[in-house]
Enzyme design. Sequence first.
Site, PDB file in Angstrom:
ATOM      1  N   PRO A  16      43.529  37.412  44.162  1.00 20.71           N
ATOM      2  CA  PRO A  16      44.481  36.484  43.552  1.00 20.71           C
ATOM      3  C   PRO A  16      44.738  36.697  42.060  1.00 20.71           C
ATOM      4  O   PRO A  16      43.815  37.005  41.302  1.00 20.71           O
ATOM      5  CB  PRO A  16      43.844  35.105  43.789  1.00 20.71           C
ATOM      6  CG  PRO A  16      42.438  35.362  44.155  1.00 20.71           C
ATOM      7  CD  PRO A  16      42.382  36.723  44.770  1.00 20.71           C
ATOM      8  N   ASN A  17      45.989  36.538  41.721  1.00 20.63           N
ATOM      9  CA  ASN A  17      46.490  36.581  40.342  1.00 20.63           C
ATOM     10  C   ASN A  17      46.555  37.988  39.745  1.00 20.63           C
ATOM     11  O   ASN A  17      47.029  38.157  38.622  1.00 20.63           O
ATOM     12  CB  ASN A  17      45.686  35.643  39.423  1.00 20.63           C
ATOM     13  CG  ASN A  17      45.770  34.203  39.892  1.00 20.63           C
ATOM     14  OD1 ASN A  17      46.873  33.687  40.052  1.00 20.63           O
ATOM     15  ND2 ASN A  17      44.647  33.568  40.155  1.00 20.63           N
ATOM     16  N   ARG A  24      49.162  38.724  32.292  1.00 17.74           N
ATOM     17  CA  ARG A  24      48.060  37.768  32.424  1.00 17.74           C
ATOM     18  C   ARG A  24      46.957  38.091  31.400  1.00 17.74           C
ATOM     19  O   ARG A  24      46.301  39.142  31.500  1.00 17.74           O
ATOM     20  CB  ARG A  24      47.473  37.885  33.830  1.00 17.74           C
ATOM     21  CG  ARG A  24      46.285  37.000  34.074  1.00 17.74           C
ATOM     22  CD  ARG A  24      45.601  37.343  35.400  1.00 17.74           C
ATOM     23  NE  ARG A  24      44.466  36.484  35.601  1.00 17.74           N
ATOM     24  CZ  ARG A  24      43.509  36.696  36.484  1.00 17.74           C
ATOM     25  NH1 ARG A  24      43.546  37.767  37.263  1.00 17.74           N
ATOM     26  NH2 ARG A  24      42.498  35.865  36.589  1.00 17.74           N
ATOM     27  N   TYR A  29      42.579  41.578  30.397  1.00 20.05           N
ATOM     28  CA  TYR A  29      42.901  42.445  31.533  1.00 20.05           C
ATOM     29  C   TYR A  29      43.812  43.625  31.185  1.00 20.05           C
ATOM     30  O   TYR A  29      44.130  44.422  32.068  1.00 20.05           O
ATOM     31  CB  TYR A  29      43.532  41.601  32.650  1.00 20.05           C
ATOM     32  CG  TYR A  29      42.640  40.452  33.105  1.00 20.05           C
ATOM     33  CD1 TYR A  29      41.360  40.701  33.601  1.00 20.05           C
ATOM     34  CD2 TYR A  29      43.053  39.123  33.017  1.00 20.05           C
ATOM     35  CE1 TYR A  29      40.536  39.668  34.006  1.00 20.05           C
ATOM     36  CE2 TYR A  29      42.236  38.076  33.426  1.00 20.05           C
ATOM     37  CZ  TYR A  29      40.975  38.356  33.917  1.00 20.05           C
ATOM     38  OH  TYR A  29      40.144  37.332  34.328  1.00 20.05           O
ATOM     39  N   ASN A  81      39.072  44.668  44.189  1.00 24.86           N
ATOM     40  CA  ASN A  81      38.903  43.728  43.081  1.00 24.86           C
ATOM     41  C   ASN A  81      39.111  42.339  43.691  1.00 24.86           C
ATOM     42  O   ASN A  81      40.245  41.917  43.918  1.00 24.86           O
ATOM     43  CB  ASN A  81      39.896  43.970  41.944  1.00 24.86           C
ATOM     44  CG  ASN A  81      39.609  43.033  40.761  1.00 24.86           C
ATOM     45  OD1 ASN A  81      38.927  42.019  40.914  1.00 24.86           O
ATOM     46  ND2 ASN A  81      40.139  43.365  39.593  1.00 24.86           N
ATOM     47  N   ALA A  84      39.204  36.077  41.766  1.00 24.01           N
ATOM     48  CA  ALA A  84      38.483  34.797  41.875  1.00 24.01           C
ATOM     49  C   ALA A  84      37.762  34.628  43.211  1.00 24.01           C
ATOM     50  O   ALA A  84      36.843  33.807  43.317  1.00 24.01           O
ATOM     51  CB  ALA A  84      39.441  33.635  41.628  1.00 24.01           C
ATOM     52  N   GLU A 105      33.251  47.604  44.275  1.00 25.50           N
ATOM     53  CA  GLU A 105      33.777  46.390  43.642  1.00 25.50           C
ATOM     54  C   GLU A 105      34.256  46.767  42.239  1.00 25.50           C
ATOM     55  O   GLU A 105      33.507  47.363  41.474  1.00 25.50           O
ATOM     56  CB  GLU A 105      32.652  45.351  43.566  1.00 25.50           C
ATOM     57  CG  GLU A 105      33.064  44.045  42.920  1.00 25.50           C
ATOM     58  CD  GLU A 105      31.899  43.040  42.883  1.00 25.50           C
ATOM     59  OE1 GLU A 105      30.790  43.355  43.391  1.00 25.50           O
ATOM     60  OE2 GLU A 105      32.102  41.947  42.315  1.00 25.50           O
ATOM     61  N   HIS A 107      36.133  45.372  38.671  1.00 24.62           N
ATOM     62  CA  HIS A 107      36.654  44.297  37.823  1.00 24.62           C
ATOM     63  C   HIS A 107      37.144  44.919  36.525  1.00 24.62           C
ATOM     64  O   HIS A 107      36.434  45.745  35.930  1.00 24.62           O
ATOM     65  CB  HIS A 107      35.573  43.259  37.498  1.00 24.62           C
ATOM     66  CG  HIS A 107      35.075  42.527  38.700  1.00 24.62           C
ATOM     67  ND1 HIS A 107      35.755  41.478  39.269  1.00 24.62           N
ATOM     68  CD2 HIS A 107      33.962  42.710  39.456  1.00 24.62           C
ATOM     69  CE1 HIS A 107      35.077  41.037  40.325  1.00 24.62           C
ATOM     70  NE2 HIS A 107      33.990  41.771  40.462  1.00 24.62           N
ATOM     71  N   ARG A 114      31.201  37.204  30.127  1.00 25.07           N
ATOM     72  CA  ARG A 114      32.136  36.083  30.041  1.00 25.07           C
ATOM     73  C   ARG A 114      31.408  34.775  30.371  1.00 25.07           C
ATOM     74  O   ARG A 114      30.232  34.653  30.093  1.00 25.07           O
ATOM     75  CB  ARG A 114      33.334  36.367  30.973  1.00 25.07           C
ATOM     76  CG  ARG A 114      34.081  37.657  30.576  1.00 25.07           C
ATOM     77  CD  ARG A 114      35.248  37.945  31.484  1.00 25.07           C
ATOM     78  NE  ARG A 114      36.224  36.851  31.448  1.00 25.07           N
ATOM     79  CZ  ARG A 114      37.245  36.746  32.285  1.00 25.07           C
ATOM     80  NH1 ARG A 114      37.455  37.676  33.206  1.00 25.07           N
ATOM     81  NH2 ARG A 114      38.079  35.724  32.193  1.00 25.07           N
ATOM     82  N   ARG A 118      30.772  33.454  35.978  1.00 26.83           N
ATOM     83  CA  ARG A 118      31.466  34.650  36.474  1.00 26.83           C
ATOM     84  C   ARG A 118      30.499  35.777  36.817  1.00 26.83           C
ATOM     85  O   ARG A 118      30.864  36.773  37.436  1.00 26.83           O
ATOM     86  CB  ARG A 118      32.467  35.173  35.432  1.00 26.83           C
ATOM     87  CG  ARG A 118      33.710  34.346  35.340  1.00 26.83           C
ATOM     88  CD  ARG A 118      34.771  35.032  34.499  1.00 26.83           C
ATOM     89  NE  ARG A 118      35.755  34.071  34.067  1.00 26.83           N
ATOM     90  CZ  ARG A 118      36.878  33.779  34.748  1.00 26.83           C
ATOM     91  NH1 ARG A 118      37.174  34.404  35.862  1.00 26.83           N
ATOM     92  NH2 ARG A 118      37.701  32.873  34.289  1.00 26.83           N
TER      93      ARG A 118
HETATM   94  C1  DQA Z   1      38.486  39.884  37.489  1.00 26.65           C
HETATM   95  C2  DQA Z   1      37.396  38.985  36.904  1.00 26.65           C
HETATM   96  C3  DQA Z   1      37.316  37.644  37.612  1.00 26.65           C
HETATM   97  O1  DQA Z   1      36.343  36.827  36.985  1.00 26.65           O
HETATM   98  C4  DQA Z   1      38.654  36.915  37.560  1.00 26.65           C
HETATM   99  O2  DQA Z   1      38.585  35.752  38.354  1.00 26.65           O
HETATM  100  C5  DQA Z   1      39.796  37.786  37.931  1.00 26.65           C
HETATM  101  C6  DQA Z   1      39.836  39.172  37.483  1.00 26.65           C
HETATM  102  C7  DQA Z   1      38.617  41.198  36.695  1.00 26.65           C
HETATM  103  O3  DQA Z   1      39.230  42.116  37.210  1.00 26.65           O
HETATM  104  O4  DQA Z   1      38.122  41.297  35.567  1.00 26.65           O
HETATM  105  O5  DQA Z   1      40.762  37.308  38.522  1.00 26.65           O
HETATM  106  O6  DQA Z   1      38.150  40.219  38.829  1.00 26.65           O
END
Ligand code: DQA
Length: 156
Positions: A16-17, A24, A29, A81, A84, A105, A107, A114, A118
């Site tokens: 998501p997002n 964003r 990011y 990735n 959330a 995984e 990120h 952070r 997280r």
């Molecule tokens: C993320 C880190 C997560 O904490 C966050 O919720 C994201 C992006 C990253 O790529 O740094 O949506 O996965």
Amino acid sequence: MAKSGKTASILLLNGPNLNLLGTREPHLYGSETLAQIERRLTARAKAAGVKLTCVQTNHEGVAVDCVQQAKRDGVGFILLNPAAFTYSSIALRDALTAVQIPFLEVHLSNIHAREPWRAHSHFTAVAVGSILGLGSRGYDLAFEFALERVKAGGGA
Ligand code: DQA
């Protein structure tokens, strides 16, 4: 081509997002869009003779379906990735352990540097490994690893 003689296949799955990358919180990011990242990896996959499928979803069930479909499609390695979903999705973790497709995984940000909440990922313990905090470059490095694994036939 994988050792099996079939075209090796990799799935890039973003949660998501991440469709908002580029605009964003660029201080966290970066400024590259997801479309740019996907185009670069797709070109790299093409050059290497490997199939890359790119999926981004804001919906947990769609992500679960996508992992199950990956098994049916013979995907050998997943780059994930979870965004959330990292902190919430037992369903996605269970899908990954159910299909037994190895995954990395990824990120963009360093989730350990952070907010404390997280730092705990549901995925790390069942991933081959993780790449954190390297921005969009992390996807490229993860992809090179996946490429080696599927070419060696070390995928699913
Ligand atoms: C993320 C880190 C997560 O904490 C966050 O919720 C994201 C992006 C990253 O790529 O740094 O949506 O996965």
